[in-house]
Design a protein around this motif. Structure first.
Motif, short mmCIF file in Angstrom:
data_model
loop_
_atom_site.label_atom_id
_atom_site.label_comp_id
_atom_site.label_asym_id
_atom_site.label_seq_id
_atom_site.Cartn_x
_atom_site.Cartn_y
_atom_site.Cartn_z
N UNK A 1 0.91 -1.10 0.12
CA UNK A 1 -0.03 0.08 0.12
C UNK A 1 0.98 1.34 0.04
N UNK A 2 0.32 2.42 -0.52
CA UNK A 2 1.12 3.42 -0.65
C UNK A 2 1.81 4.11 0.64
N UNK A 3 0.95 4.10 1.64
CA UNK A 3 1.49 4.77 3.01
C UNK A 3 2.73 3.62 3.34
N UNK A 4 2.41 2.59 3.37
CA UNK A 4 3.55 1.65 3.79
C UNK A 4 5.04 1.96 3.18
N UNK A 5 4.77 2.19 1.68
CA UNK A 5 5.99 2.58 1.08
C UNK A 5 6.62 3.91 1.23
N UNK A 6 5.52 4.84 1.67
CA UNK A 6 6.03 6.32 2.09
C UNK A 6 6.64 6.01 3.33
N UNK A 7 6.34 5.43 4.36
CA UNK A 7 6.94 4.76 5.38
C UNK A 7 8.36 4.40 5.37
N UNK A 55 4.56 15.42 2.43
CA UNK A 55 4.83 14.05 2.60
C UNK A 55 6.11 13.68 3.17
N UNK A 56 7.02 14.53 3.02
CA UNK A 56 8.36 14.49 3.60
C UNK A 56 8.53 14.42 5.23
N UNK A 57 7.58 15.47 5.69
CA UNK A 57 7.53 15.79 7.15
C UNK A 57 6.78 14.46 7.67
N UNK A 58 5.60 13.96 6.99
CA UNK A 58 4.82 12.77 7.66
C UNK A 58 5.97 11.40 7.44
N UNK A 59 6.48 11.18 6.49
CA UNK A 59 7.64 10.14 6.29
C UNK A 59 8.48 10.24 7.36
N UNK A 60 8.87 11.40 7.85
CA UNK A 60 10.09 11.44 8.94
C UNK A 60 9.47 10.87 10.15
#
Length: 213
Positions: A1-7, A55-60
């Protein structure tokens, strides 16, 4: 899923500067097969409060939660398996101890200036207390071990919900608590863990917008 890849992207970025190469390779191996459920939950909740969240801040933030979990999970395994007791070759075990310490400290560094900092501290402290109590003769070891997964899901909830100025839709009330209650050891993949909750649509895809129903 997209969110897992972002993480996972956030995690890779967070440990990209680890040296020496042998330690970096060991950390990469630890993270390669890890469930990204904690980090994905951070991303999903942030996106549900604000679909335009950075997205960058959330991924961090997601990486911070994920690294704390992976470091504590590795510490738990080392404490229970005691690899030093069965072999005179301690290099691999010592490398894992160092990796666990780096993962936790790097994860906390990423959350230190966020609203999730206090919860991160308590998660780490609770883990230490639980693993100490686990050594008592009448301890419920399964419950004490599983508390890490519950606490990390709760930490992910705080990190994700506080990532933006938005607010979660009413349909998500209690979802994090239910996820924490159903979290097993080890954690399932994100899609499996989130299945059947308000985070997922009837098509099995994650809902990333506060307007999704």
């Amino acid at each position: 899923m997209e969110q897992a890849e972002l993480a996972r992207d956030g995690v890779r970025e967070a440990v990209a500067d680890i040296e020496p190469p042998r330690l970096a390779e060991r950390i990469d191996a630890i993270l390669a097969g890890a469930s990204m459920a904690p980090g994905a939950l951070v991303c999903l909740l942030a996106q549900r409060t604000d679909p335009e969240a950075d997205r960058e801040a959330v991924a961090e933030r997601a990486a911070g939660v994920q690294l704390i979990y992976e470091g504590l999970r590795l510490t738990r395994r080392l404490a229970q398996e005691e690899p030093w007791a069965d072999s005179e070759e301690h290099t691999a075990a010592n490398l894992d101890v160092l990796a666990a310490d780096i993962l936790v400290s790097r994860g906390f560094y990423l959350l230190a200036t966020t609203e999730a900092a206090a919860t991160a501290v308590e998660t780490i402290r609770a883990f230490g207390r639980d693993q100490t109590h686990r050594r008592e003769p009448d301890a419920d070891r399964e419950a004490l071990d599983s508390s890490l997964e519950r606490d990390v899901i709760a930490l992910a909830g705080v990190a994700g919900e506080s990532a933006t100025d938005g607010s979660l839709p009413d349909t998500l009330g209690g979802t994090v608590e239910r996820l924490a209650a159903r979290a097993g050891r080890p954690l399932a993949d994100a899609e499996e863990l989130f299945s059947g909750t308000a985070l997922m649509g009837t098509d099995g895809q994650a809902k990333a917008s506060a307007t999704d129903t």
